[in-house]
Design an enzyme around this catalytic site. Structure first.
Site, PDB file in Angstrom:
ATOM      1  N   PRO A   2      -5.937  -3.676  -8.847  1.00  0.00           N
ATOM      2  CA  PRO A   2      -4.618  -3.272  -9.335  1.00  0.00           C
ATOM      3  C   PRO A   2      -4.029  -2.156  -8.464  1.00  0.00           C
ATOM      4  O   PRO A   2      -4.595  -1.071  -8.375  1.00  0.00           O
ATOM      5  CB  PRO A   2      -4.882  -2.767 -10.753  1.00  0.00           C
ATOM      6  CG  PRO A   2      -6.295  -3.138 -11.067  1.00  0.00           C
ATOM      7  CD  PRO A   2      -6.995  -3.311  -9.772  1.00  0.00           C
ATOM      8  N   GLU A   3      -2.929  -2.454  -7.789  1.00  0.00           N
ATOM      9  CA  GLU A   3      -2.184  -1.456  -7.034  1.00  0.00           C
ATOM     10  C   GLU A   3      -0.801  -1.356  -7.678  1.00  0.00           C
ATOM     11  O   GLU A   3      -0.606  -1.871  -8.773  1.00  0.00           O
ATOM     12  CB  GLU A   3      -2.093  -1.867  -5.559  1.00  0.00           C
ATOM     13  CG  GLU A   3      -3.453  -2.085  -4.919  1.00  0.00           C
ATOM     14  CD  GLU A   3      -3.364  -2.549  -3.475  1.00  0.00           C
ATOM     15  OE1 GLU A   3      -2.371  -2.237  -2.804  1.00  0.00           O
ATOM     16  OE2 GLU A   3      -4.303  -3.226  -3.018  1.00  0.00           O
TER      17      GLU A   3
END
Length: 278
Positions: A2-3
């Site tokens: 997750p960015e």
DNA sequence: CATTTCACCTGGTGGC
DNA sequence: TGCCACCAGGTGAAAT
């Protein structure tokens, strides 16, 4: 992983479904790892509070919480801050749904919905802040989606580290991780190992545009589902289909046909085209 | 202070 | 088929 685009997607999804709802009862797992604030204190602080908004700050999800006796439209009194780490999921479910393995938090809401935090690797972080005693969370660095061109270029002045390492440094710029660092550097035609402080201003301006384009496009497609990322509703994203270098080692560059190379830089797998990126 | 390295974790992968 | 060493990477602490 997750960015920024994945965290943005999750935060939007959670916000849509729980804004204005109230936290009735909280359960936490007995592990020490995902808890930045001790679970007992978090539970005591969270219970009874109304959820005013859920939003993204860098790679963090911030839930702004109001008081226990009033009904919305007020200033936040507390914040619940969620970091998804590598494998974290923040889901909104019905209370009777199966509880996934590695569930570390369950927040039962008065509407009957439940917010669940699931994180097999436990690199995620859960933090509670009482704004009367702690300061509001602003994130460690500059927000990449809205940063001014001159400010962006100035971030790298005099830096003696690789541009890729600089992009990953959350205290310089927050929200960018391994995927979007590689993808933005490819789109800007810049080699990941170039020293940040030696890049020309024109190159940095091009990098900012490439980064903002790739982040915006990824948000539109619901993020990149590599490993096991899903949004608040358990739905995968589609931006992994748009990756041009990330995890394409040995495959032909989509622009020039040269096989994509993989090196390790700043301890991370780094993918680039040796012809298109100089 | 700036930068680099490493520990923290578990599930998936590849070699034998 | 089964077992196991190894790798992925965001972050923060420790080392340089």
């Amino acid at each position: 992983m997750p960015e920024l685009p994945e965290v943005e997607t999750v935060a939007r999804g959670v916000n849509e479904r729980v804004r204005g709802d109230r936290i009735a009862e909280v359960w936490f797992s007995s592990h020490t790892q995902p808890f930045k604030t001790p679970p007992a204190g978090q539970a005591e602080g969270l219970e009874g509070r109304i959820i005013l908004a859920v939003r993204r700050v860098g790679k963090h999800i911030v839930c702004d919480l109001g008081g226990r006796d009033v009904a919305g439209e007020e200033q936040p009194e507390a914040q619940w801050i969620v970091h998804l780490g590598m494998t974290g999921r923040l889901l909104v479910t019905t209370p009777d749904g199966d509880v996934a393995p590695h569930t570390h938090a369950r927040l039962r809401l008065t509407s009957g919905r439940e917010i669940r935090f699931v994180d097999p690797r436990r690199f995620g972080r859960l933090e509670y802040r009482e704004l009367a005693v702690a300061k509001e969370f602003f994130g460690p660095g500059v927000e990449p989606t809205t940063v001014d061109p001159d400010v962006f270029a100035g971030l790298f002045k005099g830096r003696k580290l690789a541009i890729k390492a600089a992009l990953l440094n959350q205290t310089i710029l927050h929200g960018v991780g391994n995927i979007y660092a590689d993808e933005s550097l490819f789109r800007a035609g810049i080699r990941p190992k170039r020293m940040a402080g030696r890049l020309k201003k024109a190159e940095l301006l091009k990098l900012r545009v490439a980064l903002q384009d790739v982040l915006q496009h990824a948000i539109q497609l619901g993020g990149s589902s590599v490993s096991d990322y899903v949004d608040a509703n358990g739905v995968k994203g589609f931006f992994q289909l748009e990756h041009r270098v990330y995890m394409r080692t040995g495959q032909p560059c989509l622009v020039c046909g040269t096989p994509i190379q993989r090196i390790v830089l700043a301890g991370r797998g780094t993918h680039f085209c040796s012809v298109c990126q100089q």
